[in-house]
Design an enzyme around this catalytic site. Sequence first.
Site, mmCIF file in Angstrom:
data_model
loop_
_atom_site.group_PDB
_atom_site.id
_atom_site.type_symbol
_atom_site.label_atom_id
_atom_site.label_comp_id
_atom_site.label_asym_id
_atom_site.label_seq_id
_atom_site.Cartn_x
_atom_site.Cartn_y
_atom_site.Cartn_z
ATOM 1 N N GLU A 86 34.885 41.316 28.607
ATOM 2 C CA GLU A 86 36.308 41.297 28.291
ATOM 3 C C GLU A 86 36.419 40.864 26.830
ATOM 4 O OE1 GLU A 86 38.776 38.784 30.727
ATOM 5 O OE2 GLU A 86 40.551 39.333 29.560
ATOM 6 N N ARG B 97 24.586 33.278 37.547
ATOM 7 C CA ARG B 97 24.879 33.214 36.120
ATOM 8 C C ARG B 97 23.948 32.207 35.458
ATOM 9 N NH1 ARG B 97 30.089 33.297 35.279
ATOM 10 N NH2 ARG B 97 30.142 32.183 33.313
ATOM 11 N N LYS C 239 34.063 30.625 28.462
ATOM 12 C CA LYS C 239 34.800 31.074 27.278
ATOM 13 C C LYS C 239 35.974 30.156 26.981
ATOM 14 C CE LYS C 239 34.187 35.878 27.622
ATOM 15 N NZ LYS C 239 34.888 37.046 28.104
HETATM 16 P P1 ATP Z 1 33.844 33.343 31.237
HETATM 17 O O1 ATP Z 1 33.769 33.056 32.710
HETATM 18 O O2 ATP Z 1 33.162 32.359 30.372
HETATM 19 O O3 ATP Z 1 35.213 33.697 30.744
HETATM 20 P P2 ATP Z 1 33.284 36.024 31.796
HETATM 21 O O4 ATP Z 1 32.322 36.181 32.898
HETATM 22 O O5 ATP Z 1 34.709 36.163 32.158
HETATM 23 O O6 ATP Z 1 32.987 34.674 31.051
HETATM 24 P P3 ATP Z 1 33.063 38.589 30.664
HETATM 25 O O7 ATP Z 1 33.346 39.039 29.283
HETATM 26 O O8 ATP Z 1 33.931 39.062 31.740
HETATM 27 O O9 ATP Z 1 33.021 37.000 30.613
HETATM 28 O O10 ATP Z 1 31.540 38.864 31.014
HETATM 29 C C1 ATP Z 1 30.910 40.104 30.827
HETATM 30 C C2 ATP Z 1 29.692 40.159 31.699
HETATM 31 O O11 ATP Z 1 28.807 39.096 31.379
HETATM 32 C C3 ATP Z 1 30.053 40.032 33.152
HETATM 33 O O12 ATP Z 1 29.345 41.008 33.885
HETATM 34 C C4 ATP Z 1 29.605 38.649 33.514
HETATM 35 O O13 ATP Z 1 29.185 38.568 34.842
HETATM 36 C C5 ATP Z 1 28.443 38.404 32.548
HETATM 37 N N1 ATP Z 1 28.311 36.983 32.278
HETATM 38 C C6 ATP Z 1 29.239 36.154 31.760
HETATM 39 N N2 ATP Z 1 28.781 34.887 31.709
HETATM 40 C C7 ATP Z 1 27.511 34.917 32.185
HETATM 41 C C8 ATP Z 1 26.485 33.928 32.399
HETATM 42 N N3 ATP Z 1 26.684 32.636 32.091
HETATM 43 N N4 ATP Z 1 25.309 34.332 32.909
HETATM 44 C C9 ATP Z 1 25.094 35.618 33.209
HETATM 45 N N5 ATP Z 1 26.009 36.598 33.060
HETATM 46 C C10 ATP Z 1 27.205 36.258 32.551
HETATM 47 MG MG MG Z 2 35.282 38.040 33.313
#
Ligand code: ATP
Ligand code: MG
Length: 552
Positions: free
Chosen positions: A35, A261, A271
């Site tokens: 995102e 994760r 984030k």
């Molecule tokens: P946050 O929860 O910090 O806002 P997010 O998961 O919403 O992060 P996205 O931009 O939606 O952030 O993530 C893009 C991809 O990266 C998704 O498929 C998500 O599962 C993966 N991802 C995000 N954080 C992690 C992590 N700590 N470990 C592994 N994969 C991750």
């Molecule tokens: Mg997300």
Amino acid sequence: MAETEHRPTNFVRQIIEKDLQNGVHQTITTRFPPEPNGYLHIGHAKSICLNFGLASDYQGQCNLRFDDTNPEKENIDFVNAIKNDVQWLGFQWSGDVHYSSDYFEKLYDYAMELVEKGLAYVDFSGQDAVREMRGTLTQPGTNSPYRDTSVEENREHFIAMREGKYQEGECSLRAKIDMASPFMCMRDPVLYRIKFAHHHQTADKWCIYPMYDFTHCISDALENITHSLCTLEFQDNRRLYDWVIENISAPATPRQYEFSRLNLEYTVLSKRKLIQLVDENFVSGWDDPRMPTIAGLKRRGYTPASIREFCLRIGVTKMDNLVEMGMLEACIRDDLNANAPRAMAVLDPVKIVIENYPQEQTETLKAPNHPNDESMGYRELPFGREVWIEADDFREEANKKFKRLVLGKEVRLRNAYVIKAERVEKDDAGNITCIFCTYDANTLGKDPEDGRKVKGVIHWVDCSHGIKADINLYDRLFSVPNPASAENFVDTINPDSLITVTGVVEPSLTNASVGDAFQFERTGYFCLDANSTPERLVFNRTVELRDTWKDR
Ligand code: ATP
Ligand code: MG
């Protein structure tokens, strides 16, 4: 760096291999779906390495798709930064960049299909009422009074939603599933909400935006994604993912698989928290070298290969874990130990004067750039009567364990001569201002001739040629392993996570370019910072030579 050639297997690879063997798929397509509401961090790197790595190992494809359904929090700068970071890590997406917003028209049609099948309805209960009706984990929800509105009326309302006839929050489109489901996400989840927001891709075309759960599975289907990999917190949502795909005329049947994760010690990977660190100026920006962002790691001196290697070493499982920061640090240390040229820098200088070295004389010594790799060549080191050494490398008195310079004793200056400390000069406060030494002119590149043993070797920089530099001594941003579990995570910020000192570096470093990495002998791995200018060099400490954190 020599990356681990062997790809350790994991449950995702096993699923893919089975699917390919059984002919469920001829080829695989994965995607990385960020995102664009922030910068990528090391957790995203895990997902990037997994998705792009699988596509490359199984000769498939990996798409980059921006999951851009929250226009208020997203912007084009984040889009561009994310593209940069993915490429910097060494990956290239298949074809064009995709956006969920490319599919808004199709998503609307699929939503209308659900309306027409009696599987979605427009709910005019207020947001609070909708929340109340959801129930709790132990209590089933209750049906909305709008649940049995006729298909025809729902059609009209949904069209009117799109046409901007209702206010934000006045109504939403909900799936008609099961208010008593043990899975909260199945209790008539919202599919569309009204937002009069400008979108970075679709401008003002839309005033209704689809929710993640509805958008993601359909985007996967439209792109023919075979294995849709996400993190474990979406495990329950898989029910909704499958429900949507089953109930629309989907062009394909993608499957979702979840892995754990990455959580990393001494940092935060949410984030929301990273945005807070930036917005409240706890760090200098998204690329502050203490940030766990890709941009921050890059500026800190991490290489793409070291991050890819880290992602290989941590593996892919379904177990929740907190990975030691030492593991990430070991990866960059291994890389730089093999690949970074050596140089000399004195971080806390004290002057030595070699009294028996001819006044006004300078000579040029040759020093290898790497002790074990001759192909890295040699550099020239000017040497003269006055040189800087590390204040810490001198003692007036010391026991035998101290293998550095002691009054009345000898030590070798790295790549140069053996010197002996004769006397010191102090200021009124008793601080040593100068150490007077003598040198043995017969010890360049060889041991003293009379068989004297000189064990210690210290680094130095010539006074008349050395260059002043700002040296940022970075350390872990937080002083506790799991800052996210603290009541207020910013209270656990390490007050010493950045200490800037003015040091002196050898003159060859004026040829360095931004990002170039060096091992400053005996003090650590450093890289030239983006803020460096020819007038004022700035170096960032990437990591210390050894893991000293455990001993603190
Ligand atoms: P946050 O929860 O910090 O806002 P997010 O998961 O919403 O992060 P996205 O931009 O939606 O952030 O993530 C893009 C991809 O990266 C998704 O498929 C998500 O599962 C993966 N991802 C995000 N954080 C992690 C992590 N700590 N470990 C592994 N994969 C991750
Ligand atoms: Mg997300």
